[in-house]
Each structure stands twice: as C-alpha cells, then as structure tokens.
Design a protein around this motif. Structure first.
Motif, PDB file in Angstrom:
ATOM      1  N   LEU A  22       9.260  49.686  -9.784  1.00 12.73           N
ATOM      2  CA  LEU A  22       8.350  49.797 -10.415  1.00 12.73           C
ATOM      3  C   LEU A  22       8.404  50.713 -11.524  1.00 12.73           C
ATOM      4  O   LEU A  22       7.374  51.362 -12.318  1.00 12.73           O
ATOM      5  N   HIS A  23       9.249  51.912 -11.331  1.00 13.70           N
ATOM      6  CA  HIS A  23       9.609  52.826 -12.282  1.00 13.70           C
ATOM      7  C   HIS A  23      11.419  53.305 -12.684  1.00 13.70           C
ATOM      8  O   HIS A  23      11.881  53.857 -11.837  1.00 13.70           O
ATOM      9  N   LEU A  24      11.344  52.613 -14.068  1.00 19.22           N
ATOM     10  CA  LEU A  24      12.391  52.526 -13.957  1.00 19.22           C
ATOM     11  C   LEU A  24      12.657  52.555 -16.021  1.00 19.22           C
ATOM     12  O   LEU A  24      12.289  51.238 -16.598  1.00 19.22           O
ATOM     13  N   HIS A  25      13.787  53.528 -15.986  1.00 22.72           N
ATOM     14  CA  HIS A  25      13.343  53.064 -17.706  1.00 22.72           C
ATOM     15  C   HIS A  25      14.676  52.468 -18.295  1.00 22.72           C
ATOM     16  O   HIS A  25      16.483  52.495 -18.076  1.00 22.72           O
ATOM     17  N   MET A  26      13.991  51.932 -19.089  1.00 24.05           N
ATOM     18  CA  MET A  26      14.984  50.857 -19.771  1.00 24.05           C
ATOM     19  C   MET A  26      16.846  52.185 -20.139  1.00 24.05           C
ATOM     20  O   MET A  26      17.541  51.687 -20.202  1.00 24.05           O
ATOM     21  N   ALA A 203       1.175  56.993 -16.254  1.00 26.98           N
ATOM     22  CA  ALA A 203       1.442  58.029 -16.797  1.00 26.98           C
ATOM     23  C   ALA A 203       2.869  59.191 -15.356  1.00 26.98           C
ATOM     24  O   ALA A 203       2.112  58.389 -14.412  1.00 26.98           O
ATOM     25  N   HIS A 204       3.752  59.194 -16.369  1.00 25.90           N
ATOM     26  CA  HIS A 204       4.462  60.013 -15.600  1.00 25.90           C
ATOM     27  C   HIS A 204       3.652  61.664 -14.933  1.00 25.90           C
ATOM     28  O   HIS A 204       2.625  62.162 -16.395  1.00 25.90           O
ATOM     29  N   ALA A 205       3.060  62.301 -14.374  1.00 26.58           N
ATOM     30  CA  ALA A 205       2.535  63.563 -14.499  1.00 26.58           C
ATOM     31  C   ALA A 205       2.570  63.462 -12.646  1.00 26.58           C
ATOM     32  O   ALA A 205       3.069  63.379 -11.549  1.00 26.58           O
ATOM     33  N   GLY A 227       3.539  58.174 -12.714  1.00 21.27           N
ATOM     34  CA  GLY A 227       4.770  58.143 -12.371  1.00 21.27           C
ATOM     35  C   GLY A 227       5.132  59.849 -11.001  1.00 21.27           C
ATOM     36  O   GLY A 227       4.897  60.279 -12.465  1.00 21.27           O
ATOM     37  N   HIS A 228       5.750  59.462 -10.747  1.00 28.86           N
ATOM     38  CA  HIS A 228       6.100  60.454  -9.474  1.00 28.86           C
ATOM     39  C   HIS A 228       5.252  61.198  -9.065  1.00 28.86           C
ATOM     40  O   HIS A 228       5.200  60.634  -7.927  1.00 28.86           O
ATOM     41  N   GLY A 229       4.093  62.065  -9.466  1.00 25.65           N
ATOM     42  CA  GLY A 229       2.836  62.568  -9.156  1.00 25.65           C
ATOM     43  C   GLY A 229       3.348  63.608  -7.249  1.00 25.65           C
ATOM     44  O   GLY A 229       1.948  63.474  -6.904  1.00 25.65           O
ATOM     45  N   SER A 284      14.450  53.993  -9.238  1.00 29.81           N
ATOM     46  CA  SER A 284      15.582  54.927  -9.106  1.00 29.81           C
ATOM     47  C   SER A 284      15.886  55.537 -10.419  1.00 29.81           C
ATOM     48  O   SER A 284      16.160  56.354 -10.972  1.00 29.81           O
ATOM     49  N   ASP A 285      14.176  55.415 -10.953  1.00 27.07           N
ATOM     50  CA  ASP A 285      13.634  56.015 -12.078  1.00 27.07           C
ATOM     51  C   ASP A 285      15.385  55.963 -13.589  1.00 27.07           C
ATOM     52  O   ASP A 285      14.283  54.988 -14.568  1.00 27.07           O
ATOM     53  N   ASP A 286      16.262  56.565 -13.295  1.00 22.82           N
ATOM     54  CA  ASP A 286      17.306  56.276 -14.921  1.00 22.82           C
ATOM     55  C   ASP A 286      18.545  56.646 -13.954  1.00 22.82           C
ATOM     56  O   ASP A 286      19.264  57.784 -13.921  1.00 22.82           O
TER      57      ASP A 286
HETATM   58 ZN   LIG Z   1      10.245  58.141 -15.229  1.00 26.36          ZN
END
Ligand SMILES: [Zn+2]
Length: 351
Positions: A22-26, A203-205, A227-229, A284-286
């Motif tokens: 759910l948290h992956l930036h292209m 939201a990333h926060a 996102g993260h939290g 995995s984010d980035d």
């Molecule tokens: Zn991110």
C-alpha cells in the motif's frame, strides 16, 4: 518463532507467499538500471554511470538529501513512454516477489512543476497498469501525491486533476515530501475537494515530525490511512484513536533507517506498533532508492523481531484489510491469500 519452523523454511515461506503493498512510490521504486536508461534516452546527466554507482549515490545523509535526489531522478521522466517503462518495470519487480495487488503513489507535482502535462503522466502509467495486469496478473491502483514543498496552490491543481482521473486507475489523493515547515492544515482545500469527489484520502505524517502532524492529517485532511505514522507512539490518546478507528499505518522500516528517522532495524518501533493493537502494514516505500523489496522488509522484520508465521501472515493480510478494495473485493482477496498460506505451510512446515 514457531518451534516447528527453521529459518530456511520461513525464508522460503516469505519469498513465496502472496503479498499486497500500500505504500510504494512509482518514482522511488524505479531501479537504478531504469533511471540510467531513461537518463540516456533523454540526454539527462545523472551523477553516476552504472547502477552500482547510482546505488552509492543513494546513500542519503538525511530526509532533505533524499528529496533532493528523488527530484533529480524525476527529471528523467519526460514523455509518455518514459512513464510507461518506469511503471512497467516496477510492476515486473513486484510480480517477481509475488505481489498481487498494489496501491501506488505517483509524484505528479514534481512533474507538473517542470512542465510535464498531467495527461502525459497518466497515459504512461495507465498503459503500464494494463500491461502489468495482462503480463503478470498484478492488479494496481494509483494515488497521486502532493509534494508539500511545492505549496497548497500546486496541491489544489493536483487535486482537481485527481478528481477527474478515475479512468486512469486513480483512486485517491496523498501528500508527501518534507513535513517540517509544511503542516497538513495548509492543504485542507485540496483534500476537501477529493472528499467531495468520493475518492480516498491518505497522508504521510508522523515520519519526521511527531503526533501533531498525524492529528493534522486526521483532522484537517480527513486522512483514512497514515503513511509511516511511526511517531504516534509519543501520544497515548493518538494511539487509542488510531486503534479504536482502525486507521491503518503504512510502515516502511528500511525507509525510516535510510532517512535517519530510525537509527537501525532493532530500534525501529514496528513491534511496539503491533503490540499496541494498531492496524500495521509493511511496505517498501522507495525500494529503488533504498535498495530493498517488500520481500526484504518481511524477511528483516521476521528476523529482527522474531515474528511467528502467524504474525507474518497477519501482517501480510493487513495490507488487504487496510486497502481501498471494496468490502467484497477484500473478502475475496483475503480468502485467496489464506488458501495459499495454508498450502505453503503444508509444503514447508514438517508435521
Ligand atoms: Zn512514502
């Protein structure tokens, strides 16, 4: 750990189990080899000539240094086929890890700011989305992200585009970039517009800033996933609120270590977040910039925190529970994953 399982069996299980992310930036998932290919065809100079050298460049001093290099790499994405290729290659990487479903962030603000058209981005990524489903059976949806450092006006521009982009597989709006100096409250108008359009808000926060940033994302932006939290643990009332409302956290440990949010894996709060009863997902984010994969996140998490097989599968299912699939869709995916987990256990776990 389950006494029946040796490390080899659990590694094999994690590699082969079906996954969702759910948290992956292209843009952050593009591999160094692809960046070099894109730079070459667009005549753009990156500070490296080989994938290995680019991996070395991706040793971030801090969060700002990471944003600086992320923005530089994004300049390699110019035309429709660049966006298509970058997205297609990342879907191929996900499929190789048995990722079956992914909600992927895009960073359009950075592209719009340098003159790339919205339609160019969307035509490329949506073509790859169709090809990914056809070639690898992977299902995806997109969540364009506001880069906060470009200000609320640009955020509103992105929100207006997002509200009209369901045909490209867009399901919501996110916000990322540096938290320091750019509080969520300034972006309420963009998120209101998305709510009116009936789309999702995330939201990333609580990554580089503490609980106030998360409260702001919940109250001013009506974010339904964070996102993260990870820094929510600094505020008991916030933890209770997240738990009671089952607001999911998209936790990305390697990312936190790479940007200096956490010192190392053992000191990462993943285990505390799980023990607090929060709806935690692993991501995995980035991965292209942090030299990781979703499989690697599961392997490291299992090893570092001695997670049992049940804890691993529960964590994997949380991604489906917290996804923006329909209720019926979630039920279907969860049943499918559970059946595969069962089968894998039968193959790998001695009785
Ligand atoms: Zn991110």
């Amino acid at each position: 750990m389950d006494p029946k399982l040796d490390r080899k069996a659990i590694v094999e299980f994690i590699r082969r189990m079906p996954k969702a992310e759910l948290h992956l930036h292209m843009e952050g998932a593009v591999q160094p080899r692809t960046w070099l290919k894109l730079a070459d065809r667009n005549g753009i100079r990156l500070p490296a000539d080989t994938p290995e050298e680019l991996n070395e460049v991706f040793r971030f001093r801090d969060f700002d240094h990471f944003i600086e290099l992320y923005t530089l790499c994004c300049t390699c994405l110019v035309n429709v086929d660049d966006f298509r290729l970058a997205t297609y290659e990342l879907l191929e990487d996900l499929a190789a890890q048995n990722v079956r479903y992914a909600e992927i962030f895009l960073s359009p603000t950075l592209h719009l700011a340098r003159g790339v058209k919205w339609e160019t981005i969307m035509a490329g990524v949506s073509a790859a989305r169709r090809e990914g489903e056809r070639d690898f059976g992977i299902q995806t949806a997109f969540i364009p992200d506001i880069s906060r450092e470009l200000g609320p006006e640009m955020g509103l521009t992105v929100a207006r585009h997002v509200a009209k982009s369901a045909e490209y597989g867009v399901i919501g709006l996110g916000i990322g970039g540096p938290e320091v100096g750019f509080p969520p409250d300034d972006y309420w108008e963009a998120f209101d517009l998305i709510g009116e359009a009936g789309m999702h808000r995330v939201a990333h926060a609580g990554e580089t800033l503490g609980p106030d940033s998360i409260w702001g994302a919940l109250k001013a932006l009506n974010a339904t996933r964070i996102g993260h939290g990870v820094r929510c643990l600094e505020d008991e009332a916030l933890v209770a609120h997240l738990r009671e409302n089952q607001i999911a956290l998209e936790v990305c440990p390697t990312s936190n270590v790479c940007t200096g949010v956490s010192k190392d894996w053992p000191s990462h709060p993943l285990k505390q977040l799980l023990e607090a009863g929060l709806l935690v997902t692993l991501n995995s984010d980035d991965p292209g910039m942090f030299t990781t994969t979703l499989t690697n996140e599961f392997l490291r998490a299992q090893e570092t925190f001695d997670l049992s097989l049940d804890e691993i599968t529960d964590l994997a299912l949380n991604a489906l529970r917290a996804s923006f699939l329909s209720t019926a869709g979630k039920r279907e995916w969860i049943a499918k994953f559970e059946a595969e987990f069962e089968k894998l256990r039968g193959e790998l776990v001695p009785v």
